[in-house]
Motif scaffolding. Structure first.
Motif, PDB file in Angstrom:
ATOM      1  N   MET A  88       8.417  -1.688   1.073  1.00 17.82           N
ATOM      2  CA  MET A  88       9.813  -1.934   1.434  1.00 17.82           C
ATOM      3  C   MET A  88      10.164  -3.415   1.473  1.00 17.82           C
ATOM      4  O   MET A  88      11.335  -3.765   1.530  1.00 17.82           O
ATOM      5  CB  MET A  88      10.112  -1.327   2.802  1.00 17.82           C
ATOM      6  N   SER A  89       9.179  -4.270   1.441  1.00 19.94           N
ATOM      7  CA  SER A  89       9.420  -5.708   1.592  1.00 19.94           C
ATOM      8  C   SER A  89       9.926  -6.326   0.294  1.00 19.94           C
ATOM      9  O   SER A  89       9.638  -5.853  -0.799  1.00 19.94           O
ATOM     10  CB  SER A  89       8.138  -6.415   2.011  1.00 19.94           C
ATOM     11  N   THR A  90      10.661  -7.411   0.460  1.00 22.50           N
ATOM     12  CA  THR A  90      11.142  -8.169  -0.687  1.00 22.50           C
ATOM     13  C   THR A  90      10.022  -9.010  -1.277  1.00 22.50           C
ATOM     14  O   THR A  90       9.903  -9.148  -2.490  1.00 22.50           O
ATOM     15  CB  THR A  90      12.309  -9.083  -0.260  1.00 22.50           C
ATOM     16  N   ALA A  91       9.203  -9.595  -0.408  1.00 22.59           N
ATOM     17  CA  ALA A  91       8.062 -10.417  -0.838  1.00 22.59           C
ATOM     18  C   ALA A  91       6.873 -10.111   0.069  1.00 22.59           C
ATOM     19  O   ALA A  91       7.047  -9.772   1.242  1.00 22.59           O
ATOM     20  CB  ALA A  91       8.409 -11.894  -0.752  1.00 22.59           C
ATOM     21  N   VAL A  92       5.672 -10.233  -0.479  1.00 24.06           N
ATOM     22  CA  VAL A  92       4.445  -9.975   0.281  1.00 24.06           C
ATOM     23  C   VAL A  92       3.545 -11.197   0.173  1.00 24.06           C
ATOM     24  O   VAL A  92       3.295 -11.694  -0.922  1.00 24.06           O
ATOM     25  CB  VAL A  92       3.711  -8.725  -0.246  1.00 24.06           C
ATOM     26  N   LEU A  93       3.065 -11.667   1.329  1.00 24.69           N
ATOM     27  CA  LEU A  93       2.091 -12.751   1.379  1.00 24.69           C
ATOM     28  C   LEU A  93       0.794 -12.169   1.909  1.00 24.69           C
ATOM     29  O   LEU A  93       0.774 -11.573   2.983  1.00 24.69           O
ATOM     30  CB  LEU A  93       2.574 -13.874   2.297  1.00 24.69           C
ATOM     31  N   ALA A  94      -0.283 -12.338   1.164  1.00 26.04           N
ATOM     32  CA  ALA A  94      -1.564 -11.763   1.566  1.00 26.04           C
ATOM     33  C   ALA A  94      -2.645 -12.830   1.507  1.00 26.04           C
ATOM     34  O   ALA A  94      -2.687 -13.644   0.593  1.00 26.04           O
ATOM     35  CB  ALA A  94      -1.927 -10.600   0.654  1.00 26.04           C
ATOM     36  N   THR A  95      -3.521 -12.814   2.509  1.00 29.59           N
ATOM     37  CA  THR A  95      -4.662 -13.719   2.517  1.00 29.59           C
ATOM     38  C   THR A  95      -5.769 -13.128   1.649  1.00 29.59           C
ATOM     39  O   THR A  95      -5.675 -11.989   1.189  1.00 29.59           O
ATOM     40  CB  THR A  95      -5.181 -13.930   3.955  1.00 29.59           C
ATOM     41  N   THR A  96      -6.830 -13.884   1.470  1.00 27.10           N
ATOM     42  CA  THR A  96      -7.950 -13.376   0.662  1.00 27.10           C
ATOM     43  C   THR A  96      -8.691 -12.254   1.383  1.00 27.10           C
ATOM     44  O   THR A  96      -9.393 -11.476   0.743  1.00 27.10           O
ATOM     45  CB  THR A  96      -8.933 -14.511   0.330  1.00 27.10           C
ATOM     46  N   GLU A  97      -8.541 -12.151   2.699  1.00 24.84           N
ATOM     47  CA  GLU A  97      -9.176 -11.080   3.462  1.00 24.84           C
ATOM     48  C   GLU A  97      -8.390  -9.783   3.417  1.00 24.84           C
ATOM     49  O   GLU A  97      -8.867  -8.741   3.861  1.00 24.84           O
ATOM     50  CB  GLU A  97      -9.370 -11.490   4.928  1.00 24.84           C
ATOM     51  N   ALA A  98      -7.165  -9.808   2.910  1.00 28.25           N
ATOM     52  CA  ALA A  98      -6.323  -8.612   2.877  1.00 28.25           C
ATOM     53  C   ALA A  98      -6.826  -7.641   1.811  1.00 28.25           C
ATOM     54  O   ALA A  98      -7.267  -8.044   0.745  1.00 28.25           O
ATOM     55  CB  ALA A  98      -4.881  -8.997   2.584  1.00 28.25           C
ATOM     56  N   SER A  99      -6.780  -6.357   2.162  1.00 28.30           N
ATOM     57  CA  SER A  99      -7.118  -5.308   1.197  1.00 28.30           C
ATOM     58  C   SER A  99      -6.148  -4.158   1.401  1.00 28.30           C
ATOM     59  O   SER A  99      -5.693  -3.903   2.511  1.00 28.30           O
ATOM     60  CB  SER A  99      -8.562  -4.843   1.377  1.00 28.30           C
ATOM     61  N   PHE A 100      -5.820  -3.484   0.319  1.00 28.21           N
ATOM     62  CA  PHE A 100      -4.813  -2.439   0.348  1.00 28.21           C
ATOM     63  C   PHE A 100      -5.424  -1.133  -0.134  1.00 28.21           C
ATOM     64  O   PHE A 100      -6.177  -1.110  -1.089  1.00 28.21           O
ATOM     65  CB  PHE A 100      -3.637  -2.819  -0.557  1.00 28.21           C
ATOM     66  N   GLY A 101      -5.088  -0.037   0.527  1.00 28.28           N
ATOM     67  CA  GLY A 101      -5.591   1.247   0.075  1.00 28.28           C
ATOM     68  C   GLY A 101      -5.572   2.306   1.142  1.00 28.28           C
ATOM     69  O   GLY A 101      -4.948   2.170   2.183  1.00 28.28           O
ATOM     70  N   PHE A 102      -6.265   3.382   0.859  1.00 29.44           N
ATOM     71  CA  PHE A 102      -6.360   4.513   1.757  1.00 29.44           C
ATOM     72  C   PHE A 102      -7.703   4.475   2.473  1.00 29.44           C
ATOM     73  O   PHE A 102      -8.689   4.003   1.910  1.00 29.44           O
ATOM     74  CB  PHE A 102      -6.215   5.815   0.974  1.00 29.44           C
ATOM     75  N   PRO A 103      -7.772   4.965   3.704  1.00 34.36           N
ATOM     76  CA  PRO A 103      -9.069   4.988   4.392  1.00 34.36           C
ATOM     77  C   PRO A 103     -10.034   5.928   3.680  1.00 34.36           C
ATOM     78  O   PRO A 103      -9.645   6.968   3.161  1.00 34.36           O
ATOM     79  CB  PRO A 103      -8.719   5.486   5.796  1.00 34.36           C
ATOM     80  N   SER A 104     -11.289   5.566   3.649  1.00 39.18           N
ATOM     81  CA  SER A 104     -12.262   6.348   2.899  1.00 39.18           C
ATOM     82  C   SER A 104     -12.604   7.672   3.579  1.00 39.18           C
ATOM     83  O   SER A 104     -12.989   8.624   2.920  1.00 39.18           O
ATOM     84  CB  SER A 104     -13.539   5.536   2.691  1.00 39.18           C
ATOM     85  N   ASP A 105     -12.444   7.764   4.894  1.00 36.64           N
ATOM     86  CA  ASP A 105     -12.825   8.985   5.607  1.00 36.64           C
ATOM     87  C   ASP A 105     -11.744  10.058   5.565  1.00 36.64           C
ATOM     88  O   ASP A 105     -12.050  11.246   5.517  1.00 36.64           O
ATOM     89  CB  ASP A 105     -13.137   8.667   7.066  1.00 36.64           C
ATOM     90  N   ALA A 106     -10.501   9.656   5.613  1.00 41.13           N
ATOM     91  CA  ALA A 106      -9.422  10.615   5.783  1.00 41.13           C
ATOM     92  C   ALA A 106      -8.923  11.213   4.462  1.00 41.13           C
ATOM     93  O   ALA A 106      -8.261  12.231   4.451  1.00 41.13           O
ATOM     94  CB  ALA A 106      -8.256   9.970   6.511  1.00 41.13           C
ATOM     95  N   VAL A 107      -9.212  10.580   3.335  1.00 38.69           N
ATOM     96  CA  VAL A 107      -8.660  11.009   2.064  1.00 38.69           C
ATOM     97  C   VAL A 107      -9.812  11.260   1.089  1.00 38.69           C
ATOM     98  O   VAL A 107     -10.902  10.742   1.251  1.00 38.69           O
ATOM     99  CB  VAL A 107      -7.704   9.918   1.520  1.00 38.69           C
ATOM    100  N   HIS A 108      -9.536  12.039   0.088  1.00 34.31           N
ATOM    101  CA  HIS A 108     -10.547  12.333  -0.934  1.00 34.31           C
ATOM    102  C   HIS A 108     -11.066  11.023  -1.553  1.00 34.31           C
ATOM    103  O   HIS A 108     -10.289  10.077  -1.744  1.00 34.31           O
ATOM    104  CB  HIS A 108      -9.900  13.204  -2.013  1.00 34.31           C
ATOM    105  N   PRO A 109     -12.352  10.916  -1.862  1.00 32.40           N
ATOM    106  CA  PRO A 109     -12.928   9.652  -2.363  1.00 32.40           C
ATOM    107  C   PRO A 109     -12.297   9.123  -3.643  1.00 32.40           C
ATOM    108  O   PRO A 109     -12.347   7.937  -3.909  1.00 32.40           O
ATOM    109  CB  PRO A 109     -14.400   9.988  -2.598  1.00 32.40           C
ATOM    110  N   ILE A 110     -11.673   9.979  -4.423  1.00 33.38           N
ATOM    111  CA  ILE A 110     -11.079   9.514  -5.667  1.00 33.38           C
ATOM    112  C   ILE A 110      -9.854   8.642  -5.392  1.00 33.38           C
ATOM    113  O   ILE A 110      -9.521   7.767  -6.174  1.00 33.38           O
ATOM    114  CB  ILE A 110     -10.699  10.724  -6.551  1.00 33.38           C
ATOM    115  N   THR A 111      -9.176   8.845  -4.271  1.00 39.83           N
ATOM    116  CA  THR A 111      -7.945   8.112  -3.977  1.00 39.83           C
ATOM    117  C   THR A 111      -8.179   6.756  -3.341  1.00 39.83           C
ATOM    118  O   THR A 111      -7.220   6.101  -2.977  1.00 39.83           O
ATOM    119  CB  THR A 111      -7.028   8.946  -3.077  1.00 39.83           C
TER     120      THR A 111
END
Length: 144
Positions: free
Chosen positions: A118-141
């Motif tokens: 929803m944001s107009t711009a995104v600022l992310a540090t090198t430590e930032a990672s985006f995705g789905f949690p590995s436990d709650a969702v199927h491993p392919i996602t």
């Protein structure tokens, strides 16, 4: 002594004629710039906490900075994923002209990725990672 001719006096003497020896009260100065609102958005909080975030977002004007605080821990209540909250946030963002900057300093998982979208711009540090949690969702996602 005779006064100087009008063409030798700056602005034809208009400034000197308009000056008053007594001080005028200072004029109200209004800054023409946009305001900036910074909101901390933790991934796990109570229903009242999410409601207050929505209220602050609906009252904000100018630029809005969202500082996401996602620990990557699964939310036991699951309010963000199971309620209509994100659709209400999108309605507020879509209905008003806001410049939204999302600041990501760590993991951003599952429903918290909606704030990034929803944001107009995104600022992310090198430590930032985006995705789905590995436990709650199927491993392919898994992403990132």
């Amino acid at each position: 002594m005779t006064p100087p001719p009008e063409f030798l006096v700056p602005f034809g003497g208009a400034l000197a004629k308009s000056e008053d020896p007594k001080l005028d009260p200072p004029a109200l100065v209004v800054s023409p710039g946009l305001s900036c609102t910074t909101l901390d958005v933790p991934s796990v909080q109570t229903k009242a906490g999410w409601a207050s975030l929505l209220q602050l977002l609906s009252l904000a004007d100018g630029m809005v900075v969202l500082r996401l605080r996602d620990t990557g821990v699964c939310d036991k209540d699951g309010y963000l994923a199971q309620s209509e909250f994100l659709s209400e946030v999108f309605e507020v963002v879509d209905s008003r002209p806001m410049f939204i900057v999302c600041v990501c300093t760590g993991p951003v998982r599952a429903s918290m990725m909606a704030f990034v979208a929803m944001s107009t711009a995104v600022l992310a540090t090198t430590e930032a990672s985006f995705g789905f949690p590995s436990d709650a969702v199927h491993p392919i996602t898994q992403v990132a």
